[in-house]
Design an enzyme around this catalytic site. Structure first.
Site, PDB file in Angstrom:
ATOM      1  N   LYS A  91       3.842   4.039 -10.139  1.00 43.64           N
ATOM      2  CA  LYS A  91       2.637   3.979  -9.300  1.00 43.64           C
ATOM      3  C   LYS A  91       1.397   3.743 -10.153  1.00 43.64           C
ATOM      4  O   LYS A  91       0.522   2.952  -9.807  1.00 43.64           O
ATOM      5  CB  LYS A  91       2.495   5.281  -8.509  1.00 43.64           C
ATOM      6  CG  LYS A  91       3.534   5.405  -7.400  1.00 43.64           C
ATOM      7  CD  LYS A  91       3.602   6.815  -6.846  1.00 43.64           C
ATOM      8  CE  LYS A  91       4.612   6.889  -5.714  1.00 43.64           C
ATOM      9  NZ  LYS A  91       4.933   8.274  -5.340  1.00 43.64           N
ATOM     10  N   GLU A  97      15.391  13.926  -4.431  1.00 40.38           N
ATOM     11  CA  GLU A  97      16.671  13.230  -4.449  1.00 40.38           C
ATOM     12  C   GLU A  97      17.741  14.102  -5.108  1.00 40.38           C
ATOM     13  O   GLU A  97      17.435  15.026  -5.853  1.00 40.38           O
ATOM     14  CB  GLU A  97      16.539  11.926  -5.263  1.00 40.38           C
ATOM     15  CG  GLU A  97      15.400  11.026  -4.862  1.00 40.38           C
ATOM     16  CD  GLU A  97      15.616  10.381  -3.503  1.00 40.38           C
ATOM     17  OE1 GLU A  97      16.770  10.147  -3.138  1.00 40.38           O
ATOM     18  OE2 GLU A  97      14.620  10.129  -2.797  1.00 40.38           O
ATOM     19  N   ILE A 109      -2.415   7.373   1.512  1.00 46.04           N
ATOM     20  CA  ILE A 109      -3.763   7.188   0.959  1.00 46.04           C
ATOM     21  C   ILE A 109      -4.013   5.704   0.697  1.00 46.04           C
ATOM     22  O   ILE A 109      -3.237   5.070  -0.011  1.00 46.04           O
ATOM     23  CB  ILE A 109      -3.941   7.966  -0.368  1.00 46.04           C
ATOM     24  CG1 ILE A 109      -3.617   9.448  -0.170  1.00 46.04           C
ATOM     25  CG2 ILE A 109      -5.360   7.798  -0.895  1.00 46.04           C
ATOM     26  CD1 ILE A 109      -3.705  10.264  -1.456  1.00 46.04           C
ATOM     27  N   GLU A 142       0.825  -1.214   0.000  1.00 42.70           N
ATOM     28  CA  GLU A 142       0.000   0.000   0.000  1.00 42.70           C
ATOM     29  C   GLU A 142       0.859   1.264   0.000  1.00 42.70           C
ATOM     30  O   GLU A 142       0.528   2.259  -0.644  1.00 42.70           O
ATOM     31  CB  GLU A 142      -0.919   0.002   1.225  1.00 42.70           C
ATOM     32  CG  GLU A 142      -1.916   1.130   1.298  1.00 42.70           C
ATOM     33  CD  GLU A 142      -2.904   1.134   0.129  1.00 42.70           C
ATOM     34  OE1 GLU A 142      -3.773   0.272   0.086  1.00 42.70           O
ATOM     35  OE2 GLU A 142      -2.787   2.006  -0.752  1.00 42.70           O
TER      36      GLU A 142
END
Lengths: 369, 369
Positions: free
Chosen positions: B198, B183, B129, B122
């Site tokens: 994602k 980064e 979320i 998750e």
């Protein structure tokens, strides 16, 4: 995982019942079919063949081939009798009746345990928003600090129209009634009772608090006049009927339903029309926000459908937080910023003082239901 | 329901690993404890006693008393080796590594099935979320039409700062790097790759589509200049890096990651800073919107915690939609409104044409990772 085959007995064939029937027709992968539908009125033209319908609840409740009851009727007392008998007969139940659940929460909990059957009711809170399931499953170990939301679609629709059309509350209510968004007797909605029932259910799943409706303070939007609406407009605020619960420093839960001035920085500001929105504040996941339609046949039957699907996987609420021993805080402890319509200034009062003033100054018909 | 006792082997003790450790200390009700932590760097001052740490992955992977692996390292290739071995050894796995999952989705699916062990992730999509869990469980029978969201916290933070502070993209990126929100090599984020990974994971849980990262088109925000930022400002728009997937009329799935002009009427407009927001459009529940923090130690470890808790209840993804037979649409089918920075006008082009133009006019370094 093997999915259970559900044979459903449906109570009620209004908007949501019809919506559910259509929804089930469009999702053949789901192992669930409606065997029989119990309705009240005999001589009514219906979109389905007569063979589906019965007017006698026991035709369904005593039918051993029916393993699942979906209860979608208006009358909370009749609904409770149906749900109670169904659970006692070992049938799983899905319901959307918040009033019934709120008024009988403890007994329903006991029945589920005693007869080892699940009772699911996601559609009872915020229709399409999966708020109960998330509070129960996803935030089961997070340390919740507060929940705050617009949980009643009808009042939000009315409040939105007062702003959009620049009309009075009573005119907006009338329009909403004409469009079918508000009941002929709208006190359940506009008095904040519907929101209170939902908040009471959310309290159990968010904080493990079981209480009675009368222990939660609610003030509706039926005492709002042009003065408040104009004040909000002038300041760039919106008025929203907000259900709120938070944990205080002693770990006790403060909860109430009140109309609130909401600024444009608040996420609830943009939740308009029949939409609902719930903010969750927690120690770990910080600020979460869920938005979705809080009313309507399809959004509600979508939530009922999710519960039905969950039953095919043997899902049930574990009520994981009931042992966390939170309790409701004494009303004396609640502090609010209050807006007075006669003299528009903001001040801080204890709720007790506020209630005394309310009793003397504002019509208390909202409290009388 | 009896909860499983989890003995955890943790890989990685950076921000999220430390966050998880703290979170577990604060939730004693959860039947899960960290036995051992595998880290890379030997000579580093750490907040925990040395006895917890090992530098040899097999100390954890071969330890039969450890039944759960939580993988929170940066290196996607090393992460895959750890996760693969863990699953083969019958250990349940929780990971937050979207690149690793996206690149090995099919193999990971196969390993879960072959060794009958759960893999939960998750935290890999939108941190706090609960989007995967809801797509998988709650919208399992609803007819999803589209998902659209801001799924990368770092780029959203950068884009927000360009507006708030009225600064250039490169300056905002520099500031974000100084604050640790981006980064040192930010191409994974600003090139839209992280968002693409994602989206690829969401595609499986939303539509049952399994694909490879190279099959999803992504354009980042690293080619945005003052011209676009000023244009957005002038029009009252915001620029957001948006991941999008929808079902077309033939039931095929269109998906891409692109910077998009978002108007104030769009729910994504008010999703700023490191927040993520995902809109779901479906036939029944209509429009749903989830908002929460998409980055940060606590929000991410909160999602990891939820997965750990779910494992104690024997939860696993059922991948219920994999049999729905959707597939990705041919790129030819995608139509978009495009903004050209040289001549600011909007026009409709097929993506193929768009890509050809892009190849000739805009630096394609985003495509080269």
């Amino acid at each position: 995982m093997n999915r259970k085959q559900l044979t459903i007995g449906l109570f009620g064939f209004g908007c949501i019942g019809k919506g559910l029937y259509e929804v089930l027709q469009k999702t053949p992968a789901l192992k669930a079919s409606i065997k029989s539908i119990c309705v009240k009125t005999k001589n009514k033209q219906r979109s389905l063949s007569n063979q589906y319908f019965t007017f006698e609840k026991n035709d369904i409740l005593q039918d051993d081939t029916i393993n699942t009851i979906v209860e979608l009727i208006d009358d909370a007392d009749a609904a409770f009798e149906i749900v109670k008998t169904a659970l006692q007969k070992g049938k799983a139940v899905v319901t959307a009746n918040k009033k019934m659940i709120a008024e009988h929460f403890e007994e329903l909990l006991h029945l589920q345990k005693q007869y080892n059957v699940p009772l699911l009711y996601e559609a009872a809170c915020c229709a399409s928003i999966p708020i109960i399931r998330n509070l129960e499953e996803y935030y089961d170990n997070d340390l919740l600090e507060s929940i705050e939301g617009i949980v009643n679609g009808s009042t939000n629709y009315i409040l939105t129209k007062t702003v959009e059309k620049n009309i009075s509350f009573s005119l907006a209510l009338k329009e909403a009634q004409q469009k079918g968004f508000a009941e002929t007797n709208p006190l359940l909605d506009v008095g904040g009772f519907d929101a209170k029932y939902k908040l009471q259910i959310l309290l159990a799943h968010a904080f493990g608090v079981i209480t009675q409706p009368q222990n939660i303070f609610n003030l509706g939007i039926n005492n709002l006049y042009d003065f408040e609406l104009n004040y909000a407009k002038e300041k760039g605020y919106k008025i929203k009927l907000v259900a709120y619960a938070s944990k205080n420093e002693e770990g006790k839960i403060i909860s109430f339903v009140l109309p609130k001035f909401v600024t444009s920085k608040d996420k609830l500001f943009s939740v308009d029309d029949v939409f609902n929105g719930v903010k969750i504040q927690s120690y770990f996941c910080d600020n979460q926000f869920f938005v979705g339609k809080g009313a309507g046949a399809y959004p509600t039957s979508s939530a009922v459908l999710s519960d039905i699907s969950a039953l095919t996987y043997d899902y049930r609420y574990e009520y994981k937080k009931l042992n966390t021993q939170h309790s409701l805080a004494n009303e004396e402890d609640i502090f609010l910023k209050i807006f007075f319509c006669v003299f528009p200034y903001q001040l801080i009062l204890s709720l007790n003082h506020f209630l005394k003033i309310l009793k003397n100054t504002i019509s208390m018909k909202t409290m009388a239901l």
